[in-house]
Design a protein around this motif. Structure first.
Motif, PDB file in Angstrom:
ATOM      1  N   ASN A   5       0.929  -1.139  -0.004  1.00 59.98           N
ATOM      2  CA  ASN A   5       0.046  -0.012   0.027  1.00 59.98           C
ATOM      3  C   ASN A   5       0.633   1.174  -0.043  1.00 59.98           C
ATOM      4  OD1 ASN A   5      -2.396  -1.428   0.113  1.00 59.98           O
ATOM      5  ND2 ASN A   5      -2.003  -1.714   2.404  1.00 59.98           N
ATOM      6  N   TYR A   6       2.183   1.180  -0.331  1.00 57.37           N
ATOM      7  CA  TYR A   6       3.049   2.297  -0.275  1.00 57.37           C
ATOM      8  C   TYR A   6       2.609   3.534  -0.856  1.00 57.37           C
ATOM      9  CZ  TYR A   6       7.308   5.119  -0.557  1.00 57.37           C
ATOM     10  OH  TYR A   6       8.211   6.066  -0.344  1.00 57.37           O
ATOM     11  N   GLU A   7       2.215   3.298  -2.250  1.00 51.25           N
ATOM     12  CA  GLU A   7       1.517   4.684  -2.928  1.00 51.25           C
ATOM     13  C   GLU A   7       0.492   5.195  -2.287  1.00 51.25           C
ATOM     14  OE1 GLU A   7       3.516   6.225  -5.171  1.00 51.25           O
ATOM     15  OE2 GLU A   7       5.078   4.506  -5.350  1.00 51.25           O
ATOM     16  N   GLN A  11      -0.173   9.121  -0.132  1.00 52.42           N
ATOM     17  CA  GLN A  11      -1.222  10.148  -0.673  1.00 52.42           C
ATOM     18  C   GLN A  11      -1.609  10.842   0.651  1.00 52.42           C
ATOM     19  OE1 GLN A  11      -4.075   8.224  -3.087  1.00 52.42           O
ATOM     20  NE2 GLN A  11      -2.356   8.058  -4.638  1.00 52.42           N
ATOM     21  N   ASN A  12      -1.739  10.047   1.810  1.00 53.00           N
ATOM     22  CA  ASN A  12      -2.325  10.307   3.038  1.00 53.00           C
ATOM     23  C   ASN A  12      -1.244  10.508   4.226  1.00 53.00           C
ATOM     24  OD1 ASN A  12      -5.061  10.015   2.089  1.00 53.00           O
ATOM     25  ND2 ASN A  12      -4.616   7.795   2.297  1.00 53.00           N
ATOM     26  N   CYS A  13       0.087  10.478   4.003  1.00 45.59           N
ATOM     27  CA  CYS A  13       1.097  10.592   4.977  1.00 45.59           C
ATOM     28  C   CYS A  13       1.523  12.195   4.935  1.00 45.59           C
ATOM     29  CB  CYS A  13       2.326   9.782   4.628  1.00 45.59           C
ATOM     30  SG  CYS A  13       3.528   9.870   5.942  1.00 45.59           S
ATOM     31  N   ASN A  14       1.236  12.794   6.376  1.00 46.33           N
ATOM     32  CA  ASN A  14       1.541  14.100   6.485  1.00 46.33           C
ATOM     33  C   ASN A  14       2.803  14.262   7.132  1.00 46.33           C
ATOM     34  OD1 ASN A  14       0.398  13.090   9.028  1.00 46.33           O
ATOM     35  ND2 ASN A  14      -0.336  15.130   9.378  1.00 46.33           N
ATOM     36  N   CYS A  15       3.727  13.347   7.372  1.00 50.93           N
ATOM     37  CA  CYS A  15       4.932  13.438   7.992  1.00 50.93           C
ATOM     38  C   CYS A  15       5.793  14.625   6.927  1.00 50.93           C
ATOM     39  CB  CYS A  15       5.697  12.113   7.982  1.00 50.93           C
ATOM     40  SG  CYS A  15       7.313  12.099   8.470  1.00 50.93           S
ATOM     41  N   LYS A  23       8.430   7.074   5.858  1.00 50.02           N
ATOM     42  CA  LYS A  23       7.390   7.857   5.041  1.00 50.02           C
ATOM     43  C   LYS A  23       6.545   7.023   4.193  1.00 50.02           C
ATOM     44  CE  LYS A  23       5.921  11.989   2.617  1.00 50.02           C
ATOM     45  NZ  LYS A  23       5.149  12.712   3.816  1.00 50.02           N
ATOM     46  N   GLY A  24       5.180   6.577   4.339  1.00 46.43           N
ATOM     47  CA  GLY A  24       4.459   5.704   3.459  1.00 46.43           C
ATOM     48  C   GLY A  24       4.616   4.421   3.903  1.00 46.43           C
ATOM     49  N   LYS A  25       5.151   4.052   4.854  1.00 44.13           N
ATOM     50  CA  LYS A  25       5.436   2.715   5.419  1.00 44.13           C
ATOM     51  C   LYS A  25       4.844   2.749   7.042  1.00 44.13           C
ATOM     52  CE  LYS A  25       9.827   2.136   2.941  1.00 44.13           C
ATOM     53  NZ  LYS A  25      11.064   2.253   2.728  1.00 44.13           N
ATOM     54  N   CYS A  26       3.590   2.644   6.845  1.00 39.75           N
ATOM     55  CA  CYS A  26       2.866   2.693   8.152  1.00 39.75           C
ATOM     56  C   CYS A  26       3.311   1.673   9.205  1.00 39.75           C
ATOM     57  CB  CYS A  26       1.179   2.707   7.970  1.00 39.75           C
ATOM     58  SG  CYS A  26       0.743   3.832   6.832  1.00 39.75           S
ATOM     59  N   CYS A  27       3.553   0.552   8.817  1.00 36.14           N
ATOM     60  CA  CYS A  27       3.565  -0.608  10.016  1.00 36.14           C
ATOM     61  C   CYS A  27       5.036  -0.062  10.471  1.00 36.14           C
ATOM     62  CB  CYS A  27       3.755  -1.870   9.322  1.00 36.14           C
ATOM     63  SG  CYS A  27       4.716  -2.142   7.998  1.00 36.14           S
ATOM     64  N   GLU A  28       5.921   0.296   9.581  1.00 31.63           N
ATOM     65  CA  GLU A  28       7.422   0.615  10.387  1.00 31.63           C
ATOM     66  C   GLU A  28       7.291   1.876  11.112  1.00 31.63           C
ATOM     67  OE1 GLU A  28      10.532   0.722   7.221  1.00 31.63           O
ATOM     68  OE2 GLU A  28       9.719  -1.100   6.389  1.00 31.63           O
ATOM     69  N   CYS A  29       6.554   2.641  10.724  1.00 25.64           N
ATOM     70  CA  CYS A  29       6.375   4.133  11.386  1.00 25.64           C
ATOM     71  C   CYS A  29       5.785   3.919  12.567  1.00 25.64           C
ATOM     72  CB  CYS A  29       5.553   5.124  10.468  1.00 25.64           C
ATOM     73  SG  CYS A  29       5.040   6.861  11.087  1.00 25.64           S
ATOM     74  N   LEU A  30       4.634   3.017  12.639  1.00 27.46           N
ATOM     75  CA  LEU A  30       3.914   2.682  13.919  1.00 27.46           C
ATOM     76  C   LEU A  30       4.932   2.175  14.828  1.00 27.46           C
ATOM     77  CD1 LEU A  30       0.629   1.733  12.769  1.00 27.46           C
ATOM     78  CD2 LEU A  30       0.954   3.618  14.282  1.00 27.46           C
ATOM     79  N   ALA A  31       5.737   1.277  14.492  1.00 28.33           N
ATOM     80  CA  ALA A  31       6.504   0.342  15.343  1.00 28.33           C
ATOM     81  C   ALA A  31       7.787   1.405  16.016  1.00 28.33           C
ATOM     82  CB  ALA A  31       7.375  -0.803  14.548  1.00 28.33           C
ATOM     83  N   TYR A  32       8.112   2.238  14.917  1.00 31.12           N
ATOM     84  CA  TYR A  32       9.413   3.099  15.451  1.00 31.12           C
ATOM     85  C   TYR A  32       8.793   4.260  16.471  1.00 31.12           C
ATOM     86  CZ  TYR A  32      12.428   7.338  14.973  1.00 31.12           C
ATOM     87  OH  TYR A  32      13.391   7.779  15.252  1.00 31.12           O
ATOM     88  N   GLU A  38       5.741   7.496  21.522  1.00 23.00           N
ATOM     89  CA  GLU A  38       5.245   8.469  20.659  1.00 23.00           C
ATOM     90  C   GLU A  38       4.030   8.284  19.792  1.00 23.00           C
ATOM     91  OE1 GLU A  38       9.724  10.818  19.723  1.00 23.00           O
ATOM     92  OE2 GLU A  38       8.795   9.471  18.351  1.00 23.00           O
ATOM     93  N   LEU A  39       3.379   9.022  19.094  1.00 21.82           N
ATOM     94  CA  LEU A  39       2.410   8.632  18.095  1.00 21.82           C
ATOM     95  C   LEU A  39       3.199   9.335  16.635  1.00 21.82           C
ATOM     96  CD1 LEU A  39      -0.656  10.131  20.032  1.00 21.82           C
ATOM     97  CD2 LEU A  39       0.069   7.534  19.389  1.00 21.82           C
ATOM     98  N   PRO A  40       2.688   8.593  15.478  1.00 18.39           N
ATOM     99  CA  PRO A  40       3.267   9.085  14.198  1.00 18.39           C
ATOM    100  C   PRO A  40       2.441  10.280  13.937  1.00 18.39           C
ATOM    101  CG  PRO A  40       1.790   7.017  14.069  1.00 18.39           C
ATOM    102  CD  PRO A  40       1.850   7.452  15.543  1.00 18.39           C
ATOM    103  N   ALA A  41       2.797  10.941  12.857  1.00 25.82           N
ATOM    104  CA  ALA A  41       2.472  12.058  12.448  1.00 25.82           C
ATOM    105  C   ALA A  41       0.919  11.992  11.893  1.00 25.82           C
ATOM    106  CB  ALA A  41       3.064  12.675  11.004  1.00 25.82           C
ATOM    107  N   CYS A  42       0.420  11.035  11.460  1.00 23.48           N
ATOM    108  CA  CYS A  42      -0.958  10.994  11.182  1.00 23.48           C
ATOM    109  C   CYS A  42      -2.064  11.292  12.274  1.00 23.48           C
ATOM    110  CB  CYS A  42      -1.317   9.729  10.253  1.00 23.48           C
ATOM    111  SG  CYS A  42      -0.946   8.224  11.279  1.00 23.48           S
ATOM    112  N   TYR A  43      -1.379  11.043  13.538  1.00 17.80           N
ATOM    113  CA  TYR A  43      -2.425  11.587  14.496  1.00 17.80           C
ATOM    114  C   TYR A  43      -2.446  12.792  14.881  1.00 17.80           C
ATOM    115  CZ  TYR A  43      -2.847   6.787  16.468  1.00 17.80           C
ATOM    116  OH  TYR A  43      -3.043   5.330  16.401  1.00 17.80           O
ATOM    117  N   PHE A  44      -1.963  13.750  14.082  1.00 16.72           N
ATOM    118  CA  PHE A  44      -1.936  15.112  14.484  1.00 16.72           C
ATOM    119  C   PHE A  44      -2.231  15.905  13.049  1.00 16.72           C
ATOM    120  CE2 PHE A  44       1.509  13.089  16.951  1.00 16.72           C
ATOM    121  CZ  PHE A  44       1.061  13.696  18.042  1.00 16.72           C
ATOM    122  N   THR A  45      -2.797  17.111  13.340  1.00 22.45           N
ATOM    123  CA  THR A  45      -3.101  18.128  12.346  1.00 22.45           C
ATOM    124  C   THR A  45      -1.791  18.344  11.610  1.00 22.45           C
ATOM    125  OG1 THR A  45      -2.901  20.073  13.434  1.00 22.45           O
ATOM    126  CG2 THR A  45      -4.944  18.778  13.571  1.00 22.45           C
TER     127      THR A  45
END
Length: 63
Positions: A5-7, A11-15, A23-32, A38-45
């Motif tokens: 689902n990378y592409e 489109q939705n990643c606001n990092c 960036k665009g690799k949600c499972c890696e971002c969440l784990a990191y 912390e929370l990933p960028a997508c939790y924030f405006t």
């Protein structure tokens, strides 16, 4: 790891962190960010995300 689902995720990643390798690799971002309490960028405006403060405390305070 190949992300099917990378592409779509990009489109939705606001990092806004320059050169973020997750960036665009949600499972890696969440784990990191989870490892760091912390929370990933997508939790924030977009405005909140640009502070790069990904703390749970900041998230709760802004709600």
């Amino acid at each position: 790891m190949v992300c099917e689902n990378y592409e779509k995720n990009l489109q939705n990643c606001n990092c806004s962190y320059p050169g973020c390798p997750r960036k665009g690799k949600c499972c890696e971002c969440l784990a990191y960010h989870r490892e760091r309490g912390e929370l990933p960028a997508c939790y924030f405006t977009d405005e909140e995300e640009k502070t790069w403060n990904r703390s749970i405390e900041y998230f709760v305070k802004r709600r």
